[in-house]
Design a protein around this motif. Structure first.
Motif, PDB file in Angstrom:
ATOM      1  N   PRO A   9       5.011   0.565 -19.660  1.00 33.83           N
ATOM      2  CA  PRO A   9       5.983  -0.552 -20.992  1.00 33.83           C
ATOM      3  C   PRO A   9       7.216  -1.110 -19.385  1.00 33.83           C
ATOM      4  O   PRO A   9       8.468   0.226 -19.261  1.00 33.83           O
ATOM      5  CB  PRO A   9       6.925   1.248 -21.866  1.00 33.83           C
ATOM      6  N   HIS A  10       7.058  -2.093 -19.802  1.00 33.17           N
ATOM      7  CA  HIS A  10       8.590  -2.844 -19.363  1.00 33.17           C
ATOM      8  C   HIS A  10       9.458  -4.005 -21.037  1.00 33.17           C
ATOM      9  O   HIS A  10       9.286  -4.290 -21.851  1.00 33.17           O
ATOM     10  CB  HIS A  10       8.266  -3.831 -18.161  1.00 33.17           C
ATOM     11  N   SER A  11      10.773  -3.601 -20.474  1.00 30.35           N
ATOM     12  CA  SER A  11      11.357  -4.645 -21.305  1.00 30.35           C
ATOM     13  C   SER A  11      11.639  -5.163 -20.723  1.00 30.35           C
ATOM     14  O   SER A  11      11.999  -5.543 -19.002  1.00 30.35           O
ATOM     15  CB  SER A  11      12.457  -4.253 -22.255  1.00 30.35           C
ATOM     16  N   CYS A  32      15.379  -7.800 -15.979  1.00 26.76           N
ATOM     17  CA  CYS A  32      14.683  -6.473 -16.290  1.00 26.76           C
ATOM     18  C   CYS A  32      15.650  -5.140 -15.349  1.00 26.76           C
ATOM     19  O   CYS A  32      15.139  -5.692 -14.126  1.00 26.76           O
ATOM     20  CB  CYS A  32      13.010  -6.727 -16.103  1.00 26.76           C
ATOM     21  N   PRO A  51      17.492  -4.642 -19.221  1.00 23.70           N
ATOM     22  CA  PRO A  51      16.495  -3.863 -20.041  1.00 23.70           C
ATOM     23  C   PRO A  51      16.031  -3.581 -19.108  1.00 23.70           C
ATOM     24  O   PRO A  51      15.794  -3.548 -17.984  1.00 23.70           O
ATOM     25  CB  PRO A  51      15.612  -5.564 -20.661  1.00 23.70           C
ATOM     26  N   ALA A  75       5.718  -8.494 -19.479  1.00 19.75           N
ATOM     27  CA  ALA A  75       7.597  -8.683 -20.213  1.00 19.75           C
ATOM     28  C   ALA A  75       8.406  -9.507 -19.914  1.00 19.75           C
ATOM     29  O   ALA A  75       8.847 -10.137 -21.418  1.00 19.75           O
ATOM     30  CB  ALA A  75       8.261  -7.485 -19.753  1.00 19.75           C
ATOM     31  N   LYS A 109      14.018 -10.613 -26.292  1.00 21.30           N
ATOM     32  CA  LYS A 109      14.289  -9.538 -25.701  1.00 21.30           C
ATOM     33  C   LYS A 109      13.318  -9.199 -26.152  1.00 21.30           C
ATOM     34  O   LYS A 109      12.363  -9.452 -27.120  1.00 21.30           O
ATOM     35  CB  LYS A 109      14.935  -8.652 -25.723  1.00 21.30           C
ATOM     36  N   ASP A 111       9.753  -6.073 -25.333  1.00 20.45           N
ATOM     37  CA  ASP A 111       8.463  -5.360 -24.771  1.00 20.45           C
ATOM     38  C   ASP A 111       7.528  -5.002 -24.827  1.00 20.45           C
ATOM     39  O   ASP A 111       6.923  -5.430 -26.061  1.00 20.45           O
ATOM     40  CB  ASP A 111       9.241  -4.090 -25.795  1.00 20.45           C
TER      41      ASP A 111
END
Lengths: 740, 338, 169
Positions: free
Chosen positions: A446-448, A463, A501, A518, A584, A586
């Motif tokens: 998971p990355h935002s 990021c 993020p 992302a 933004k 996710d």
């Protein structure tokens, strides 16, 4: 529509800063109130500190503090709260915790002074008296106490259960080989030594850390020192290589924070090159591989057993043997992986952790099998090609390994190889050609990401991920530029800052796929936002245009069927009265997809060596590495990633070896003069081929490239050395003495 | 690294006075080894006397047809000097086989002779070493010793001398010019470095306060029949496991005289005059070269990890003599060994 | 005889760094590398090993490439030092810097300033003509990211450009 940036050969966007010396690394940020910390390291491997004599050091002009276990700020000793994202099960090492010594080179004191020279001079005057106990650093001496790690490490699959009847099939196999394989201990040795510069700002900390994940360092510092979240910010805009050594916060960080909190001033701690041998390393692993096959070389049994070293305080684990159940089709497989404790620092992830080690042994054994079965080593690999992941009983999301074999062989000229060892010569030299397969998991996390468009038409993507030389800055810029149809010069990328993020540590080759996805999602959201404002404009030419009826190009959104009907981003923002718009996103991996498919990158590595047999001198004259790794975002930086992996593989095959003194419990050749990484002279011709591979694990089809270049590289070289000389050296590196 | 005081000498006399009067003073020139060792706290001089401004930078012809190399001539200038390239290609080759371009630019002729061993235990103040801390024991004996001596070692030290240049200087029978508080003297190259015996802390026969002012080479010999063959763990920027400097004087197809020196095998460049005598009057052949190699390595003893060096040195000697006889000296940029 | 004690700040050195005269008080033990990085904040010159074993700290002193980590500042009094910052900056890069970008001759960038300074000196020395000679004479600059082949490409490109320029003149 013009060709996009993604998929092209884009020079690094951070290149001009790096070539002009303006890119700043962790140990390079200046502060008015900066003090310098120099670490004093233990000369014994096990025992306890009896006493310090600090008098002479304290008397050195400029010294402001000497931290030891007897005199340091309070830290939490609760294991849970100083675990980091990459920590294995166990109790992480805390520097200056108490009088106990658990490995040679362990930090025992930090001398802090007004200048670096004063700190270094005083550190030389610190006297420590120890009570030493016998230590064991050779995993072979601990073979009998090997154990199955009771707690498994997050993200590391244990070996799959046995399938079929491996022992029976081996006994019955007409062709069989077995051997013991070992790779010398390797230390990561990025060119930039580990360093932390901690700015003390009225109780708040801004930490410049050499690390592969700012969020990891931030959480670590917050938890370790019990600080409020908002009081700690971590930055690492540039990282001078890491290869896994920056996945976990290292002890110089803890020491620098301790000193900053104690002195209420800014502190820098930079390790020496010698001290780069006093923490993580690629674990010493004893491996046995036994293969049974039919007369045609088709595998009937695979057994692969490994015993890896770990420290006395943590159970570091990596996937070493699993690859042997995955890469080739075989119905009878048994794999085991156990640990044995030695008195060193905890080993850690080093480029393609586990795979580099395990696939070396497997691919050397497969080569041995090819000679035993009298089948061409490449043909043997094709005959055993796995169409399905038998470990997890799943199809592959994509697998173009066959194309790697074919294109690699063609580029390399495999067909000129004569089958017998020692059968090819050029002048005095024996010539050898070898091949090996590589494999690495295509992972995501998971990355935002955030995308911000400003009224001047400039885009920023942000990021918290890192660029450790991998090219993250550049691929994010490419993705974002394409998403919004902007020139790449109008895109700024911000990474390496814990205030951005969320991103986890950059490792496992997952950053491109995860941060890239992302970023693309954030840009997609921004497109919707732009279109919304454009449609809302008075008499908008795009009034009724839906998102799939418009294109974003040249800083304008336009109707796909009538590009003349367009609106510039600047006008859209202006009419909405906005200086900037922001989106933004996710990203999380598609769990359903992951349940259904096994996702891996693959390679076929071909090596040509020339060996002066009489003198034991090996030259690697050519390598071809053919890679199947999904969508290649940037031909240039992708190629460099593979080149780097191959060079490290050459080092593993021929040069790299941290040599322990078994009585002192200490690695003795702890410097660049005696720990040999390849030099310019050792690296000649390397060709990289990317084969087309379409994958659907993420929208861009990215699989990641940081690790795959090294996997199999050492085996290809070692196999080439066998072909040249007829000598099978199973313990790397193949130094001249082993060929005499 | 300890703090130290610093003095810059304007003349040779001033330099000698400054060092000889202070037991903790040391000369410094290129600094490529001394500064390195000071950072490891292996060397802890109280005072450094900077000799880099002394007029010792000339390469001058001697009456005997040789050259006299000022002690401060940088290694790279020496290797690329036109006379050296023409008349002493063995020396040029050996220099270029060592270190890196950067280090060769800084390192000096005199300093090269004074390089200290690369023994891991010598460099590591956390380990025992009789050379660094007399009486503390030799860590390398029974320890990690693949780079260590096979010849001339003692119970107290098995370190090797790390220089490439010195191996060539041994084969060329250089003479070291020294100035000291007692005046000037010359030392045959042979006698400059010493074997460790029970005093491994002394690498050479210089007395405290003595300063190398020049290295003199006799008139050139060997013509094209020379080579410097260096074997190491990576192909450049690494110290020798074994190296050989060889020169042959041929008369027709008969060896009139020979010089062979080995590097990486002992506390000093290793020469055995009897081995050279064995070659005299012989036709170049693997047998003759093998016999010379046997003699050179007579008494060689391994320490475990370095046992291989005995055989490696034997083979290297044969190969080097083949290269010298064939007038095909090893090139240092081409890594294939002819 | 110039004589100074060992205390920090005990000695004054005057150097020209990238064309700019600098006078600083340092300790005798201060290296050129630490002076550049910690005193002048010219952090383009990198500390990779501090022992002369990696080349990351390569600078040009009086036009010659040396490891600045092994140079005591006090011994270089009066000398001219060129660092990576003195070769060129974004917008006005040196041809070698341009070539490094164009050939992706680096990854993490940490050994890069040393490689570039070394390559600039290599060309000036004029001793390398072939790829093998470039490799050998660049071997004093280690690169852990393994950008070696690209570095040689970059050096060769600049060398070739220089050669064709000479031919045209």
């Amino acid at each position: 529509m013009p060709e996009g940036y993604v998929g092209g050969a884009q020079p690094r966007v951070d290149g001009p800063l790096k070539v002009s010396g303006l890119a700043q690394y962790a140990g390079e940020f200046p502060a008015e109130d900066l003090a310098y910390g120099v670490v004093v390291s233990s000369s014994v491997a096990k025992g306890r500190i009896l006493r310090f004599d600090l008098e002479a050091a304290r008397a050195t002009p400029g010294v402001v503090a000497i931290l030891t276990h007897k005199d340091r700020p309070t830290v939490t000793t609760d294991a849970e709260s100083h675990q980091d994202q990459a920590a294995p099960p166990g109790l992480p090492f805390i520097p200056l915790l108490d009088e106990r010594i658990v490995y040679s080179g362990q930090p025992v004191a930090l001398v802090v002074a007004e200048t670096f020279e004063a700190a270094r001079g005083a550190a030389a005057l610190v006297r420590v008296e120890y009570e030493a106990e016998p230590a064991v650093v050779d995993v072979a001496q601990r073979r009998d106490s090997a154990y199955d790690p009771p707690e498994k490490r997050d993200g590391v699959p244990p070996p799959p259960p046995p399938r079929g009847d491996p022992d029976g099939a081996f006994a019955a196999a007409p062709v069989k080989v077995s051997g013991d394989y070992r790779i010398a201990v390797e230390h990561h040795n990025p060119m930039e030594p580990h360093a932390s510069t901690v700015f003390w700002r009225g109780g708040k900390l801004v930490v410049h850390d050499k690390v592969q994940g700012v969020t990891n360092t931030k959480a670590f510092v917050v938890n370790m020192f019990g600080l409020p979240e908002d009081d700690v910010r971590v930055l690492s805009p540039f990282v001078g290589g890491a290869f896994g050594s920056g996945l976990r916060p290292q002890y110089q960080l803890t020491l620098a924070v301790m000193a900053a909190l104690r002195l209420k001033r800014s502190v820098r701690v930079t390790l020496t090159r010698d001290q780069m041998f006093t923490f993580t390393y690629r674990p010493d692993t004893l491996q046995t591989v036994a293969l049974g096959a039919g007369p045609d070389g088709r595998l009937q049994s695979i057994r692969h057993d490994a015993i890896a070293c770990t420290s006395t305080y943590e159970d570091y684990q990596e996937a070493v043997v699993n690859w042997s159940g995955l890469i080739y089709a075989c119905d009878n497989v048994s794999l085991s992986y156990r640990l044995a404790k030695v008195d060193t620092a905890t080993p850690g992830d080093m480029r393609a952790p586990g795979a580099t080690t395990g696939v070396y042994a497997l691919e050397a054994a497969i080569d041995e099998l090819a000679y035993a079965a009298k089948v061409d080593p490449l043909e043997l690999r094709l005959r055993n090609y796995a169409e399905r992941d038998q470990n997890d009983d799943k199809p592959f999301s994509s697998k173009e390994l066959r194309a790697c074999y074919e294109r690699g062989a063609e580029a390399f000229g495999w067909s000129r190889r004569s089958p017998e060892p020692r059968s090819m010569r050029e002048g005095r030299d024996l010539v050898g050609l070898g091949v090996a397969t590589g494999c690495w998991e295509a992972m995501m996390q998971p990355h935002s990401a955030r995308a911000t468009l400003t009224a001047d038409g400039k885009l920023e993507v942000a990021c918290a991920t890192a660029d450790i030389g991998t090219g993250t800055y550049t691929i994010l810029a490419q993705i974002a530029a394409d998403a919004l149809g902007l020139p790449i010069d109008d895109v700024a990328v911000r990474i390496g800052d814990s205030s951005l993020p969320m991103a986890p540590v950059e490792g496992g080759s997952w950053a491109a796929a995860s941060a890239g996805s992302a970023a693309q999602m954030a840009c997609a959201a921004l497109r919707e936002e732009i279109l919304k404002h454009a449609r809302a404009m008075e008499n908008s030419p795009l009034a009724n245009a839906a998102l799939d009826h418009v294109v974003f190009s040249g800083g304008r959104v336009a109707r796909a069927d009538d590009p003349a009907r367009s609106i510039s981003y600047a006008d859209a923002l202006k009419s909405a009265g906005r200086e900037r718009i922001e989106a933004k996103a996710d990203f999380a991996p598609d769990e359903e997809f992951q349940k259904k498919f096994a996702a891996y990158t693959h390679s076929a590595v071909f090596a040509e060596v020339r060996v002066d047999e009489e003198l034991g001198v090996v030259r690697v004259t050519r390598i071809v590495s053919a890679i199947a790794a999904g969508k290649i975002l940037n031909q240039m930086t992708a190629r460099s990633q593979i080149l780097g992996g191959v060079v490290m593989g050459i080092g593993m095959a021929l040069h790299e070896e941290s040599m322990p003194d078994r009585r002192l419990g200490r690695f003795m050749n702890h410097n660049f003069g005696e720990y040999h990484i390849p030099s310019h002279a050792d690296v000649q011709d390397i060709e990289v081929i990317f084969v087309d591979e379409a994958d659907e694990a993420n929208p861009l089809g990215i699989k990641g490239l940081g690790e795959i270049g090294i996997v199999g590289a050492a085996a290809a070289v070692a196999n080439a050395v066998f072909h040249a000389t007829g000598k099978r050296v199973r313990d790397l590196p193949i130094t001249p003495d082993k060929l005499l | 690294m300890m703090n130290f005081s610093y003095a810059r000498a304007e003349s040779v006399g001033e330099a000698i006075a400054a060092v000889s009067g202070d037991p903790h003073a040391r000369y410094i020139a290129g600094g490529t080894n001394l500064v390195d060792l000071m950072k490891y706290d292996v060397e802890r001089p109280g005072r450094l006397v900077d000799i880099t401004r002394l007029p010792l930078r000339e390469i001058a012809a001697t009456a005997g047809g040789g050259i006299r190399i000022g002690a401060l001539v940088p290694n790279s200038d020496l290797a690329y000097d036109a006379r050296v390239e023409r008349d002493y290609p063995l020396l040029a080759s050996a220099i270029l086989a060592g270190a890196s371009a950067q280090l060769r630019n800084a390192a000096t002729t005199g300093g090269n002779l004074l390089q200290r061993t690369r023994c891991y235990y010598f460099y590591d103040v956390g380990a025992p070493c009789n050379k660094r801390a007399p009486g503390s024991g030799c860590g390398a004996i029974g320890g990690v010793n693949r780079i260590h001596a096979i010849l001339g070692a003692s119970e107290s030290c098995i370190a090797t001398h790390p220089s490439d240049m010195c191996v060539a200087l041994a084969a060329l029978e250089a003479v070291v010019h020294v100035a000291g508080p007692g005046g000037e003297r010359t030392i045959a190259f042979e006698d400059f470095h010493r074997l460790p015996g029970d005093r491994p802390e002394a690498d050479n026969t210089l007395r405290h306060g003595e300063l190398i002012t020049a290295v003199e080479l006799p008139a050139p010999r060997f013509g094209p029949h020379h080579t410097y063959l260096k074997l190491r763990d990576r192909l450049s920027y690494a110290f020798a496991l074994v190296s050989v400097a060889a020169g042959l004087e041929l008369e027709g197809d008969t060896i009139r005289d020979a010089r062979v020196a080995l590097g990486g095998v002992a506390h000093k460049p290793w020469r055995v005059p009897e081995a050279e005598t064995l070659l005299r009057g012989q036709k170049p052949s693997r047998e003759a070269f093998g016999a010379a190699a046997e003699r050179l390595l007579q008494g060689a003893r391994g320490q475990g990890d370095n046992d291989f060096k005995i055989e490696l040195a034997r083979r290297a000697v044969v190969r080097a003599l083949e290269q010298a006889a064939a007038a095909t000296p090893q090139r240092q940029s081409d890594k294939s060994i002819n | 005889m110039v004589y100074v004690s060992g205390a920090p700040g005990a000695v004054t050195v005057s150097l020209t760094v990238n064309g700019k005269p600098q006078t600083l008080s340092v300790a005798p033990s201060t290296t050129v590398l630490d002076l550049l990085r910690e005193r002048l904040h010219l952090t383009g010159t990198k500390k990779g090993c501090d022992q002369g074993q990696c080349g990351a700290c390569t600078v040009l002193i009086d036009g010659r490439r040396v490891n600045s980590c092994l140079q005591l500042a006090v011994m270089n009094d009066g000398r001219e030092i060129t660092t990576i910052e003195g070769l060129g900056a974004p917008g006005g890069l040196h041809p070698m810097q341009e070539a490094f970008v164009a050939h992706d001759a680096f990854q993490c960038g940490y050994c890069t300033p040393g490689q570039i300074c070394s390559a600039v000196a290599l060309l000036k020395e004029g001793r390398a003509r072939t790829r093998a000679e470039i490799r050998e004479l660049m071997s004093g600059n280690l690169c852990r990211c393994g950008a070696y082949t690209n570095i040689v490409d970059a050096v060769e490109a600049v060398m070739g450009a220089g050669a064709s320029q000479e031919a045209a003149e």
